[in-house]
Design a protein around this motif. Sequence first.
Motif, PDB file in Angstrom:
ATOM      1  N   PHE A 246       0.711  -1.425   0.029  1.00  0.00           N
ATOM      2  CA  PHE A 246       0.060   0.067  -0.043  1.00  0.00           C
ATOM      3  C   PHE A 246       0.805   1.222   0.056  1.00  0.00           C
ATOM      4  CE2 PHE A 246      -2.724   3.189   1.973  1.00  0.00           C
ATOM      5  CZ  PHE A 246      -3.809   3.255   1.006  1.00  0.00           C
ATOM      6  N   PRO A 247       2.033   1.152   0.637  1.00  0.00           N
ATOM      7  CA  PRO A 247       2.672   2.499   0.665  1.00  0.00           C
ATOM      8  C   PRO A 247       3.244   3.036  -0.754  1.00  0.00           C
ATOM      9  CG  PRO A 247       3.284   1.202   2.495  1.00  0.00           C
ATOM     10  CD  PRO A 247       2.487   0.411   1.612  1.00  0.00           C
ATOM     11  N   GLU A 248       3.339   2.105  -1.556  1.00  0.00           N
ATOM     12  CA  GLU A 248       3.760   2.342  -3.013  1.00  0.00           C
ATOM     13  C   GLU A 248       2.631   3.277  -3.651  1.00  0.00           C
ATOM     14  OE1 GLU A 248       4.892  -0.920  -5.632  1.00  0.00           O
ATOM     15  OE2 GLU A 248       5.760  -1.914  -3.676  1.00  0.00           O
TER      16      GLU A 248
ATOM     17  N   ASP B 112     -13.385   1.869   0.817  1.00  0.00           N
ATOM     18  CA  ASP B 112     -13.490   0.966   1.982  1.00  0.00           C
ATOM     19  C   ASP B 112     -12.312   0.232   2.698  1.00  0.00           C
ATOM     20  OD1 ASP B 112     -15.664  -0.552   3.490  1.00  0.00           O
ATOM     21  OD2 ASP B 112     -14.243  -2.181   2.925  1.00  0.00           O
ATOM     22  N   ASN B 113     -11.065   0.017   1.938  1.00  0.00           N
ATOM     23  CA  ASN B 113      -9.908  -0.725   2.622  1.00  0.00           C
ATOM     24  C   ASN B 113      -8.686  -0.626   1.942  1.00  0.00           C
ATOM     25  OD1 ASN B 113      -9.870  -2.952   0.958  1.00  0.00           O
ATOM     26  ND2 ASN B 113     -12.108  -3.236   1.334  1.00  0.00           N
ATOM     27  N   GLU B 114      -7.588  -0.993   2.552  1.00  0.00           N
ATOM     28  CA  GLU B 114      -6.292  -0.451   1.714  1.00  0.00           C
ATOM     29  C   GLU B 114      -6.136  -1.335   0.603  1.00  0.00           C
ATOM     30  OE1 GLU B 114      -2.761  -1.606   4.170  1.00  0.00           O
ATOM     31  OE2 GLU B 114      -3.113   0.378   5.125  1.00  0.00           O
ATOM     32  N   THR B 115      -6.567  -2.656   0.499  1.00  0.00           N
ATOM     33  CA  THR B 115      -6.313  -3.485  -0.768  1.00  0.00           C
ATOM     34  C   THR B 115      -7.389  -2.945  -1.755  1.00  0.00           C
ATOM     35  OG1 THR B 115      -5.930  -5.457   0.715  1.00  0.00           O
ATOM     36  CG2 THR B 115      -6.644  -5.880  -1.563  1.00  0.00           C
TER      37      THR B 115
ATOM     38  N   PHE C 283      -5.458  -1.347  -5.401  1.00  0.00           N
ATOM     39  CA  PHE C 283      -5.766  -1.668  -6.758  1.00  0.00           C
ATOM     40  C   PHE C 283      -6.239  -0.570  -7.538  1.00  0.00           C
ATOM     41  CE2 PHE C 283      -5.784  -5.976  -5.270  1.00  0.00           C
ATOM     42  CZ  PHE C 283      -4.779  -6.603  -6.251  1.00  0.00           C
ATOM     43  N   LEU C 284      -7.004   0.360  -6.966  1.00  0.00           N
ATOM     44  CA  LEU C 284      -7.163   1.466  -7.741  1.00  0.00           C
ATOM     45  C   LEU C 284      -5.947   2.428  -8.126  1.00  0.00           C
ATOM     46  CD1 LEU C 284     -10.331   3.276  -5.578  1.00  0.00           C
ATOM     47  CD2 LEU C 284     -10.237   1.762  -7.538  1.00  0.00           C
ATOM     48  N   GLY C 285      -5.156   2.575  -7.066  1.00  0.00           N
ATOM     49  CA  GLY C 285      -3.638   3.026  -7.214  1.00  0.00           C
ATOM     50  C   GLY C 285      -3.025   2.309  -8.770  1.00  0.00           C
ATOM     51  N   ARG C 286      -2.919   0.940  -8.611  1.00  0.00           N
ATOM     52  CA  ARG C 286      -2.459   0.100  -9.731  1.00  0.00           C
ATOM     53  C   ARG C 286      -3.045   0.433 -11.016  1.00  0.00           C
ATOM     54  NH1 ARG C 286       1.396  -3.897  -8.567  1.00  0.00           N
ATOM     55  NH2 ARG C 286       1.482  -4.180 -10.600  1.00  0.00           N
TER      56      ARG C 286
ATOM     57  N   GLN D 235     -13.587  15.069  -6.147  1.00  0.00           N
ATOM     58  CA  GLN D 235     -12.621  15.598  -5.113  1.00  0.00           C
ATOM     59  C   GLN D 235     -11.366  15.134  -5.468  1.00  0.00           C
ATOM     60  OE1 GLN D 235     -12.942  14.441  -0.942  1.00  0.00           O
ATOM     61  NE2 GLN D 235     -14.446  12.935  -1.559  1.00  0.00           N
ATOM     62  N   THR D 236     -10.222  15.736  -5.512  1.00  0.00           N
ATOM     63  CA  THR D 236      -8.976  15.072  -5.884  1.00  0.00           C
ATOM     64  C   THR D 236      -8.190  15.126  -4.539  1.00  0.00           C
ATOM     65  OG1 THR D 236      -8.237  17.243  -6.098  1.00  0.00           O
ATOM     66  CG2 THR D 236      -8.603  16.199  -8.007  1.00  0.00           C
ATOM     67  N   ILE D 237      -8.222  13.658  -4.065  1.00  0.00           N
ATOM     68  CA  ILE D 237      -7.528  13.224  -2.588  1.00  0.00           C
ATOM     69  C   ILE D 237      -6.573  12.253  -2.894  1.00  0.00           C
ATOM     70  CG2 ILE D 237      -9.507  12.010  -2.648  1.00  0.00           C
ATOM     71  CD1 ILE D 237      -9.767  12.285   0.495  1.00  0.00           C
ATOM     72  N   SER D 238      -5.583  12.117  -2.088  1.00  0.00           N
ATOM     73  CA  SER D 238      -4.804  10.941  -2.092  1.00  0.00           C
ATOM     74  C   SER D 238      -5.302   9.620  -1.760  1.00  0.00           C
ATOM     75  CB  SER D 238      -3.519  11.277  -1.136  1.00  0.00           C
ATOM     76  OG  SER D 238      -3.672  10.949  -0.002  1.00  0.00           O
ATOM     77  N   ILE D 239      -4.638   8.404  -2.196  1.00  0.00           N
ATOM     78  CA  ILE D 239      -5.520   7.348  -1.887  1.00  0.00           C
ATOM     79  C   ILE D 239      -5.262   7.038  -0.263  1.00  0.00           C
ATOM     80  CG2 ILE D 239      -5.218   4.752  -2.156  1.00  0.00           C
ATOM     81  CD1 ILE D 239      -4.402   5.152  -5.063  1.00  0.00           C
ATOM     82  N   GLY D 240      -4.253   7.416   0.223  1.00  0.00           N
ATOM     83  CA  GLY D 240      -3.921   7.211   1.600  1.00  0.00           C
ATOM     84  C   GLY D 240      -5.084   7.937   2.508  1.00  0.00           C
TER      85      GLY D 240
END
Lengths: 457, 457
Positions: free
Chosen positions: B85-87, B123-126, B130-133, B109-114
């Motif tokens: 997730f940190p990536e 909802d959760n980190e996982t 995947f949204l980031g990937r 809204q533009t917002i970081s995944i974190g």
Amino acid sequence: MFKSTIGPSAAAPVYLRPETAQGQFLDFKKLLDYNQGSMPFASASIGKCYRNEISPRTGLLRVREFLLAEIEHYVDPEKKQHPRFPEVRDIVLPLLDKETQLSGKTVPQTISIGQAVESRIIDNETLGYFLGRIVLFLVRLGVDRSKVRFRQHLANEMAHYACDCWDAELLTSYGWVECVGCADRSAYDLTVHSRYTGASLTVKEALPEPVKVEEWQAALDKKLTGLRFKKDAKVVQAAVERLDQPALEALAAELEQHGAVALETPALADGTTRVELPKELLSISKTTRMQTTREYTPNVIEPSFGIGRILYCLLEQVYWHRPNDAARAVLSLPLSVAPNKVLIVPLSSNPQLNPIAHALSARLRRLGIANVIDASSASIGRRYARNDELGTPLGVTVDFDTLKDGSVTLRERDSMVQVRGSEDEVVMAIKGLVEGTETWEQVTARMEIFGGQGEDQ
Amino acid sequence: MFKSTIGPSAAAPVYLRPETAQGQFLDFKKLLDYNQGSMPFASASIGKCYRNEISPRTGLLRVREFLLAEIEHYVDPEKKQHPRFPEVRDIVLPLLDKETQLSGKTVPQTISIGQAVESRIIDNETLGYFLGRIVLFLVRLGVDRSKVRFRQHLANEMAHYACDCWDAELLTSYGWVECVGCADRSAYDLTVHSRYTGASLTVKEALPEPVKVEEWQAALDKKLTGLRFKKDAKVVQAAVERLDQPALEALAAELEQHGAVALETPALADGTTRVELPKELLSISKTTRMQTTREYTPNVIEPSFGIGRILYCLLEQVYWHRPNDAARAVLSLPLSVAPNKVLIVPLSSNPQLNPIAHALSARLRRLGIANVIDASSASIGRRYARNDELGTPLGVTVDFDTLKDGSVTLRERDSMVQVRGSEDEVVMAIKGLVEGTETWEQVTARMEIFGGQGEDQ
């Protein structure tokens, strides 16, 4: 074939394709355009095909859904030479040709592709070129070269459209299995598509020198034909235009002799299918014109790969077990085919080893090298053994010396030989092996052989 | 769905798959085994899917046969963190979340995944990982980052099984087009497959510490039950075994109070569906046991890529034309996506240039770099222009200076800038560009810019 229906009504039947070839032929005109009208060129397609076999059998060899990869190589029927033929000329193939089979023998003759084409055992250079490429491809996948043969179709089993056809067969526990077909389909497909669609699927090539052509030409007097046949005039006109040279020549003689000819037509308004054309309406004469282009329907050489069958035969051929230990199976997939190239094993569950394994995994992933970590609690020998059986060609062990000096070991699956070096050295060796720029022999010659814990014994 | 029949009779219906996911769920048990029972892990599948749309529309966006690529990432419902997730934590995404949509707004809204995961917008980190990937993948394909947004499904449009779902949408002339879905399908699929097949699709994990568990247990006196129910004994036994803890607790009280309980059963031999069990036959008691494992049904995070849609949107987004010349179109596909990486053009039809072009083509092919020669008679400017439109990123010209000193030029499609160097230098530059180890800016900084014949003007 599998039949279904498309859209909201059941009136529009569709069929799942039984091969990829026809879809490619439909694109011929566009592909010729993309290639600026120049020959030869090829198209290729890979995808699932479906045949509703009444009784699928022989394990995974005859199935209803299978992956087919087909190349359609379009070639001038008068120029079946291939510019890259010299690359395969000296490859020696075991050929079970027609004559050998008809004489009741099953032992192929081993002969170079060059000789086979010269003696017309293989019909032409382009067909020979692809047979050579097929064997190179199979061997690169890991197929045992002594378990490949090429069998020529007999006249009575060859599809009606083919003028020569060879199957690459691989030897398995089921016997010889046909895995790749390579047929010269002549001009059959394009001719038939053209006939049913009315689209011209030919190539026009400028002739080096214009050629004088003598030919018979028919001309209908439009006005008189219109008066005489009314609504049928167009049908009569079309029937005249369809006449070929021999027909025109015969009709010219008949017209000369009798002053009129009888011509078959499609059904006319009154139901008749025959008209009489007097010489006032029809004239046929010999004309001369300069022809500057040559028009022809390309022939198609088609290598057709049954991917599932190739994989099945490959798996059988590369599966073996260590001497004196039937339980220690090995799947000797070459690096190019193995899904995972590298197994990474932390020697023990020591928590310091896992981060090193994960960092190495990420580094290999960035190089595009598929790898897997086995950090389970099984012994290292057990972990190697089960990955040997899964076909993973290389193994890296992260152990307690890694914590001290950063070195790791690299193990080759088939020989179980290990070398030891810095992580950089080992990563470079893996990269070279995966890209095919270095062999395992070269790696063992320049790196330190690792006797280690002998965990493979 | 498309329906067909399989085998010789019409009695066995089959359907073309409308998604790849279910095939993967069927393999869950095997895949868990391959992964040595450890979690999390993922499977992935790519292939054609078929939906018999009543009215296909919006060009190529809603079609009946399409290519779908789906990842099923299995995760412990209590551990939806992701180690990588940190990536992606700091990647800023335009999120059109539920609340924004319900308030009638369409500006994301533009917002970081974190931040989005922290504030539970995602909802959760996982899922966030995947949204980031997904956005990294799309941008790598050449998608314009300002034309991507992520839209969250509203409660009323979300599939019944999903607990959160986001669509990556790409902006085209049709508006925003859903191209990638990313859903947390919870435990829905595995639970339903398990219910209908009877196969256990759960994960068993050793607990760090054994846990004492108190539970109600029912026991039937086998002999008396057999005597009393004869052939129905097994059905009664199964009905007792299916009772859950609350039911057992209630029955225990009833048994205590009345000395017998009534139990619903499937239809018995005499057609009745209810038996009375006296306490001579049935005993229910509270027992204590040590539980050493935890059993759970994994949740599934599913990124699902519509490959055809992504490609369609990409083609729209990278298609443009040179300033002041609408006829000079350019398809700015990045090197990773362009089917041909390099165009090779002999400057003229001089017969000495063609062999050099072919040798260079073979050299690039050996490096695995797809290339095409355009030796047609069109002007070099025309040949570049049409390959710009086909999206070929790089062009090499073989000209008369090549005959003198072996140098060639290398041209970049979008800027039309050319550099000149030896064939070795140019091949190395191409290799670096294709492998992503060098940028065009770096190439122009270290190689000689070529003013040349100005054929692009």
